[in-house]
Write an enzyme that holds these catalytic residues in place. Structure first.
Site, PDB file in Angstrom:
ATOM      1  N   HIS A  78       0.832  -1.201   0.000  1.00 16.56           N
ATOM      2  CA  HIS A  78       0.000   0.000   0.000  1.00 16.56           C
ATOM      3  C   HIS A  78       0.866   1.250   0.000  1.00 16.56           C
ATOM      4  CE1 HIS A  78       0.615   0.663   4.379  1.00 16.56           C
ATOM      5  NE2 HIS A  78       0.461  -0.643   4.510  1.00 16.56           N
ATOM      6  N   ASP A  96      -0.252   4.307   1.136  1.00 20.38           N
ATOM      7  CA  ASP A  96      -0.597   5.275   2.179  1.00 20.38           C
ATOM      8  C   ASP A  96       0.138   4.987   3.480  1.00 20.38           C
ATOM      9  OD1 ASP A  96      -2.328   2.944   2.188  1.00 20.38           O
ATOM     10  OD2 ASP A  96      -3.517   3.921   3.751  1.00 20.38           O
ATOM     11  N   ASP A 145       6.493   0.527   7.094  1.00 25.40           N
ATOM     12  CA  ASP A 145       5.115   0.203   6.755  1.00 25.40           C
ATOM     13  C   ASP A 145       4.597   1.156   5.687  1.00 25.40           C
ATOM     14  OD1 ASP A 145       2.536  -0.834   6.843  1.00 25.40           O
ATOM     15  OD2 ASP A 145       1.991   0.244   8.666  1.00 25.40           O
ATOM     16  N   GLU A 203      -5.095   1.533   2.717  1.00 24.27           N
ATOM     17  CA  GLU A 203      -4.969   0.332   3.543  1.00 24.27           C
ATOM     18  C   GLU A 203      -5.086   0.690   5.015  1.00 24.27           C
ATOM     19  OE1 GLU A 203      -3.059  -2.778   6.003  1.00 24.27           O
ATOM     20  OE2 GLU A 203      -2.505  -0.673   5.802  1.00 24.27           O
ATOM     21  N   GLU A 204      -4.513   1.830   5.395  1.00 28.46           N
ATOM     22  CA  GLU A 204      -4.464   2.215   6.802  1.00 28.46           C
ATOM     23  C   GLU A 204      -5.830   2.608   7.363  1.00 28.46           C
ATOM     24  OE1 GLU A 204      -2.096   1.543   8.532  1.00 28.46           O
ATOM     25  OE2 GLU A 204      -0.190   1.730   7.475  1.00 28.46           O
ATOM     26  N   GLU A 206       3.807  -6.651   3.965  1.00 28.24           N
ATOM     27  CA  GLU A 206       3.737  -6.011   5.280  1.00 28.24           C
ATOM     28  C   GLU A 206       4.917  -6.468   6.134  1.00 28.24           C
ATOM     29  OE1 GLU A 206       1.774  -3.763   6.469  1.00 28.24           O
ATOM     30  OE2 GLU A 206      -0.041  -3.771   5.228  1.00 28.24           O
ATOM     31  N   HIS A 238       3.935   3.036  12.571  1.00 33.00           N
ATOM     32  CA  HIS A 238       3.027   4.043  13.132  1.00 33.00           C
ATOM     33  C   HIS A 238       3.651   4.848  14.267  1.00 33.00           C
ATOM     34  CE1 HIS A 238      -0.775   1.621  11.663  1.00 33.00           C
ATOM     35  NE2 HIS A 238       0.181   1.706  10.747  1.00 33.00           N
TER      36      HIS A 238
END
Length: 398
Positions: A84, A86, A116, A148-149, A176, A371
């Protein structure tokens, strides 16, 4: 630190290393709330420079797009590398370096998305010219999604189009962060936006009004009661593989009310389920919706303007370990990893498996670093990812 950045410079004609590509990708601040189109345009141009055509799959308002491509012959039996574009916000986080610039120190690559999962995307893009030079006999296929997030919402339309447009792949690897270990199972789940509508009166006249907050609390209590019952039960064989070893329901955000002495006119909250493979995510979703419907009927009987509305805003299928799965066998050959693992977070892998494609998760980095402020990817993990890509190209060229 501010997220504002000037646009990355146009791509040069010189061949790019995976690290150089990572620098470019991280420089695009593709937070989920914002557009990813600058990044997609850059990737599109990068692929075109090697003669590889790609296709965009737009969101409804055309502010975001997924991208997929076929590298090599138009034949079935290839491998999809999926990731992904984003990333999560950096707002309020105390970064020690610019989150939109890759900073290397002490064997780590710092920057938002390095772990990520722009690290994996950089490795996949760097593999494109290598695959072409090797003359792969089965294609390397790329899939880059958005959002995705916020619930893997950009993946399903992209996957549907891939199934229509590309030769059918033998395996999918979703990159991932897994420390380059094989992950062959993860939880699925559903997210809900809930709005409880009340009726305002002075709090001294509480019985004549409807407090949206107090009524919303009934649904939150239902969630707590379900969790208590789940945790009191003996985990099944599949559930026991996970940590925690059971399905979970969670209310992560709630807001409402005007003042301490007014019954709340509105209360909104977000609820999610994370359901172990083998249990019905749809069953849990319907159970919550049924409870909301009961409360809705009760509130409307008291005040016609009151009630409950529930909106599903994401649905992520579980990834279930496959029997003799092609993707699992492939990753075992490429990594030498004879173990297997499951994770409690969701990924786009469940969506690929749902359309009948063999799929696993395997990528560089540790999800514990995702994150966070000062998110990083171990350089050794990035290098392991490069070795994985080189081995994959040899496999496809064999």
């Amino acid at each position: 630190m501010s997220a504002a950045r000037t646009a990355p410079q146009p791509m040069t004609a010189a061949p790019m290393t995976a690290r150089q590509i990572l620098d470019r990708l991280v420089a695009f601040p593709t937070v989920s709330r914002d557009s990813n189109l600058d990044l997609i345009a850059w990737v599109e141009a990068y692929l075109a420079s090697y003669g590889v055509t790609s296709e965009r799959v737009w969101n409804e308002d055309r502010t975001k797009a997924a991208l997929f491509a076929n590298v090599g012959p138009g034949l079935p039996g290839g491998v999809i590398l999926s990731g992904h574009s984003d990333v999560v916000p950096v707002d309020g986080q105390d970064w020690t370096s610019d989150p939109w610039t890759v900073t290397e120190r002490e064997g780590r690559l710092y920057g938002r998305g390095t772990c990520d999962m722009k690290g994996f995307l950089a490795l996949a893009l760097a593999a494109v010219p290598k695959a072409l030079a090797a003359g792969v006999k089965r294609p390397l296929q790329l899939a880059i999604s958005y959002d995705e997030e916020v619930g893997c919402t950009g993946a399903p339309p992209m996957i549907a189009r891939i199934v229509e447009a590309l030769p059918r792949a033998a395996a999918v690897v979703v990159g991932e962060p897994s420390r380059m270990r094989l992950v062959n199972g993860h939880k699925g789940g559903t997210g809900f936006r809930v709005h409880v509508k009340g009726f305002e009166v002075h709090s001294s006249l509480l019985p004549t009004g409807v407090s949206a907050i107090m009524e919303a609390a009934r649904l939150v209590t239902w969630v707590n009661d379900q969790n208590a019952a789940i945790m009191a039960a003996t985990p099944g064989t599949m559930a026991a593989l996970f940590h925690p070893p059971h399905t979970t329901l969670h209310v992560g955000r709630i807001e409402g009310g005007t003042a301490h002495n007014i019954t709340a006119a509105d209360c909104r909250f977000l609820m999610e389920s994370r359901v172990v493979p083998g249990e019905s995510a749809e069953g849990w979703a319907q159970a919550f919706e049924a409870e909301a419907a009961r409360l809705d009927a009760d509130l409307k009987a008291r005040r016609p303007g009151a009630g409950v509305t529930v909106e599903r805003f994401f649905n992520v299928p579980a990834l279930t370990p496959e029997t003799d799965g092609a993707a699992e066998a492939l990753v075992r050959r490429l990594t030498g990893d004879n173990g297997s693992d499951v994770v409690s977070y969701g990924t786009e892998a469940g969506h690929f498996q749902a359309v009948g494609l063999s799929c696993v998760v395997c990528g560089p980095g540790d999800i514990a670093q995702a994150h966070q402020a000062d998110e990083y990817l171990e350089l050794s993990e990035f290098q392991a990812g490069e070795r994985f890509m080189d081995a994959l190209i040899r496999e496809l060229a064999a």
